[in-house]
Design a protein around this motif. Structure first.
Motif, PDB file in Angstrom:
ATOM      1  N   ALA A   1      -8.315  -1.815  17.517  1.00 60.93           N
ATOM      2  CA  ALA A   1      -7.748  -0.636  18.333  1.00 60.93           C
ATOM      3  C   ALA A   1      -8.228  -0.442  19.796  1.00 60.93           C
ATOM      4  CB  ALA A   1      -7.373   0.486  17.388  1.00 60.93           C
ATOM      5  N   ALA A   2      -9.177  -1.066  19.853  1.00 61.91           N
ATOM      6  CA  ALA A   2     -10.018  -0.701  20.944  1.00 61.91           C
ATOM      7  C   ALA A   2     -10.632  -2.035  21.428  1.00 61.91           C
ATOM      8  CB  ALA A   2     -11.043   0.353  20.892  1.00 61.91           C
ATOM      9  N   PRO A   3      -9.971  -3.153  21.944  1.00 61.01           N
ATOM     10  CA  PRO A   3     -10.500  -4.578  22.062  1.00 61.01           C
ATOM     11  C   PRO A   3     -11.536  -4.467  23.393  1.00 61.01           C
ATOM     12  CG  PRO A   3      -8.162  -4.269  22.745  1.00 61.01           C
ATOM     13  CD  PRO A   3      -8.398  -3.201  21.777  1.00 61.01           C
ATOM     14  N   HIS A   4     -11.334  -3.427  24.254  1.00 62.98           N
ATOM     15  CA  HIS A   4     -12.325  -3.464  25.430  1.00 62.98           C
ATOM     16  C   HIS A   4     -13.665  -3.065  24.862  1.00 62.98           C
ATOM     17  CE1 HIS A   4     -11.076   0.754  24.725  1.00 62.98           C
ATOM     18  NE2 HIS A   4     -12.124   1.127  25.489  1.00 62.98           N
ATOM     19  N   LEU A   5     -13.899  -2.569  23.645  1.00 64.92           N
ATOM     20  CA  LEU A   5     -15.193  -2.298  23.117  1.00 64.92           C
ATOM     21  C   LEU A   5     -15.895  -3.535  22.383  1.00 64.92           C
ATOM     22  CD1 LEU A   5     -14.827   1.437  22.292  1.00 64.92           C
ATOM     23  CD2 LEU A   5     -16.048   0.605  24.077  1.00 64.92           C
ATOM     24  N   LEU A   6     -15.228  -4.710  22.098  1.00 62.77           N
ATOM     25  CA  LEU A   6     -15.643  -5.608  21.274  1.00 62.77           C
ATOM     26  C   LEU A   6     -16.924  -6.186  21.816  1.00 62.77           C
ATOM     27  CD1 LEU A   6     -15.294  -7.593  19.150  1.00 62.77           C
ATOM     28  CD2 LEU A   6     -14.036  -9.099  20.331  1.00 62.77           C
ATOM     29  N   ARG A   7     -17.150  -6.356  22.958  1.00 59.40           N
ATOM     30  CA  ARG A   7     -18.320  -7.031  23.566  1.00 59.40           C
ATOM     31  C   ARG A   7     -19.502  -6.196  23.555  1.00 59.40           C
ATOM     32  NH1 ARG A   7     -18.105  -9.705  29.487  1.00 59.40           N
ATOM     33  NH2 ARG A   7     -16.569 -10.914  28.366  1.00 59.40           N
ATOM     34  N   ARG A   8     -19.451  -4.798  23.661  1.00 61.71           N
ATOM     35  CA  ARG A   8     -20.396  -3.896  23.595  1.00 61.71           C
ATOM     36  C   ARG A   8     -20.714  -3.727  22.130  1.00 61.71           C
ATOM     37  NH1 ARG A   8     -20.039   2.214  24.876  1.00 61.71           N
ATOM     38  NH2 ARG A   8     -22.040   3.054  24.468  1.00 61.71           N
ATOM     39  N   ALA A   9     -19.813  -3.866  21.302  1.00 62.01           N
ATOM     40  CA  ALA A   9     -20.120  -3.440  19.723  1.00 62.01           C
ATOM     41  C   ALA A   9     -21.086  -4.816  19.305  1.00 62.01           C
ATOM     42  CB  ALA A   9     -18.833  -3.647  18.994  1.00 62.01           C
ATOM     43  N   THR A  10     -20.710  -6.030  20.051  1.00 64.34           N
ATOM     44  CA  THR A  10     -21.453  -7.280  19.507  1.00 64.34           C
ATOM     45  C   THR A  10     -22.695  -7.208  20.197  1.00 64.34           C
ATOM     46  OG1 THR A  10     -18.994  -8.529  19.596  1.00 64.34           O
ATOM     47  CG2 THR A  10     -21.218  -9.833  19.639  1.00 64.34           C
TER      48      THR A  10
END
Length: 260
Positions: free
Chosen positions: A136-145
């Motif tokens: 639901a927040a694909p823009h945060l995937l890189r940061r989460a990773t």
């Protein structure tokens, strides 16, 4: 690894076979939150039919905890490996070998929740596995990773990071779908059968490799990029249609019957 652009649909297994099924993205369409998926009565009936036809040689191989799988598919309590094989139920309706949450993973879950601070990111604590869902927040995937990768340095040895299509997971090294499939293949219901495994994500690749080694049939659902699976189905609907076709075939004999 094969490129997945034009993989053929799986052939019909010859002789006695067993069935291993990922759940999310394979049997059920992904949802923004894992609790938002719904299991239809038709799917319950299909699984019941296949399990009977295979003399019990059917198991879920999933990243979900087995308790969550039971809640989804109730009243069915099929054989299952949960948390990528950190939990097992080796007999239908049998006891679950469970996994507990270490204190450092609990602390890390809270730290990452504070750091990301976004209601659309779902942080799922699954015993020794920490999953961050960013569908639901694909823009945060890189940061989460990046946060999870940085956390590896602070944790005891023995963890790895697995990045998926819409999230990232931190898990013990022994959490692997392939190892779970090998374990099932050693119990009587599965022994002597050809394994068939359907999955849709990077976490399933290890399972595909093991099934290929065992001369089984590995099938990537909705594939893109490279995959170890030599067969593919276009999506959840295609996977369910293929399984439905399998359930309509005449019951295959047991390995003992075939050997006579």
């Amino acid at each position: 690894m094969s490129m997945s652009t034009h993989l053929p649909e799986p052939a019909v297994p010859k002789g006695p076979w067993s069935l291993f099924l990922d759940i999310d993205g394979t049997l059920l369409e992904h949802a923004a939150h894992p609790d938002a998926v719904v299991v239809s009565e038709e799917l319950r009936m299909l699984l019941t039919q296949l399990e009977a036809q295979l003399d019990g040689a059917l198991a879920f191989i999933t990243g979900r905890p087995i308790a969550a799988v039971d809640h989804l598919f109730q009243p069915l309590r099929l054989r299952a490996a949960g948390l990528y094989g950190l939990e097992h139920r080796l007999a239908r309706d049998g006891p679950v070998e469970a996994a507990v949450e270490p204190a450092d993973i609990a602390a890390l879950a809270k730290e990452i929740a504070t750091e990301l601070d976004n209601a659309d990111v779902y942080i799922e604590r699954k015993g020794p596995i920490l999953a961050i869902h960013t569908r639901a927040a694909p823009h945060l995937l890189r940061r989460a990773t990046r946060l999870v990768e940085q956390a590896l340095d602070k944790l005891p040895a023995g963890y790895r990071v697995l990045a998926g299509n819409a999230g990232v997971e931190l898990m013990p090294l022994e959490a692997a779908k392939g190892a779970a499939i090998r374990r099932f293949m050693q119990i009587p219901a599965f022994r002597g059968r050809r394994p068939v495994f359907l999955g849709d994500d990077t976490s399933d690749e290890n399972g595909f490799e093991v099934v290929n080694e065992l001369d089984g049939i590995s099938v990537r659902i909705k594939p893109y990029g490279s995959t170890a699976a030599p067969f593919a189905l276009a999506g959840v609907d295609a996977a369910l249609a293929w399984l439905d076709g399998m359930s309509r075939r005449e019951t295959v004999g047991t390995p003992a019957a075939m050997a006579k």
